[in-house]
Design an enzyme around this catalytic site. Sequence first.
Site, PDB file in Angstrom:
ATOM      1  N   ASP A   1      25.669 -21.283  16.810  1.00 20.96           N
ATOM      2  CA  ASP A   1      25.388 -20.763  15.468  1.00 20.96           C
ATOM      3  C   ASP A   1      24.089 -21.391  14.969  1.00 20.96           C
ATOM      4  OD1 ASP A   1      27.803 -19.526  15.756  1.00 20.96           O
ATOM      5  OD2 ASP A   1      28.809 -20.574  14.118  1.00 20.96           O
TER       6      ASP A   1
ATOM      7  N   ASP B   1      36.675  -9.626  11.811  1.00 18.53           N
ATOM      8  CA  ASP B   1      37.094 -10.969  11.404  1.00 18.53           C
ATOM      9  C   ASP B   1      38.140 -10.866  10.307  1.00 18.53           C
ATOM     10  OD1 ASP B   1      35.337 -12.036  13.250  1.00 18.53           O
ATOM     11  OD2 ASP B   1      33.680 -12.003  11.841  1.00 18.53           O
TER      12      ASP B   1
END
Length: 243
Positions: free
Chosen positions: A8, A130
């Site tokens: 990330d 998600d």
Amino acid sequence: MRIIPAIDIIEGKCVRLTKGDYETKKVYNENPLEVAKMFEGAGIEYLHLVDLDGAKAKHIVNYKVLEQIASKTKLRIDFGGGLKADEDLHIAFNSGAKQITGGSIAVKDPKTFNGWVEKYGNEKIILGADSNAGKIAISGWQEDSNEDLIPFIKGYQKKGIKYVICTDISKDGMLEGPAVELYKGIISECSNKSGQSIKLIASGGISDIGELPILKEIGCEGVIIGKAIYENRISLYQLEKFL
């Protein structure tokens, strides 16, 4: 089952968040390429690269990091975060992404997302689904939508989507184990008449190498591992042996 480590990116650095909260940011390495090369050195072939600045800005930001990793390793990269317009995809694929993940865009602008699936094909476009308490979360997990998780996935499955990344946000970064029951439910509910299911990539909560055979057994096509690697809960040696 594919092993897919995660990197990330915030401000060009390799970070991890907890439950998607930017306030929990922890920098693990200033040089994402260095991390990617370590993964490649352990025999890993895939990488999940997330542009967290892009997710906030709602357009691609860290494409230079993508370009650097893609040009200096052989990792097959799926890239996500802030992909909202055709130009963002153009930049991502030109910078070396093999696949892209669209999450918020699939909720807020299904016409554009479906256009991407038609244009690039279902091998290149991954649906990001998600989940927060059974609802789809969007905008870098900063807000919940009214979309229920399984009907949302099934709807896109009918449109031709093949790959789905599902993160249970309550598990993300907690190192308390993955949402096995959630994934079991998705795999069984999203099987077609011939028994074929979507290719589900599990993400969030992985804490121990012993969890990987369980995810493989229930039928996950891939697993994304982040904090467990960075916090030395799972070593690259263990992943190499698993592979």
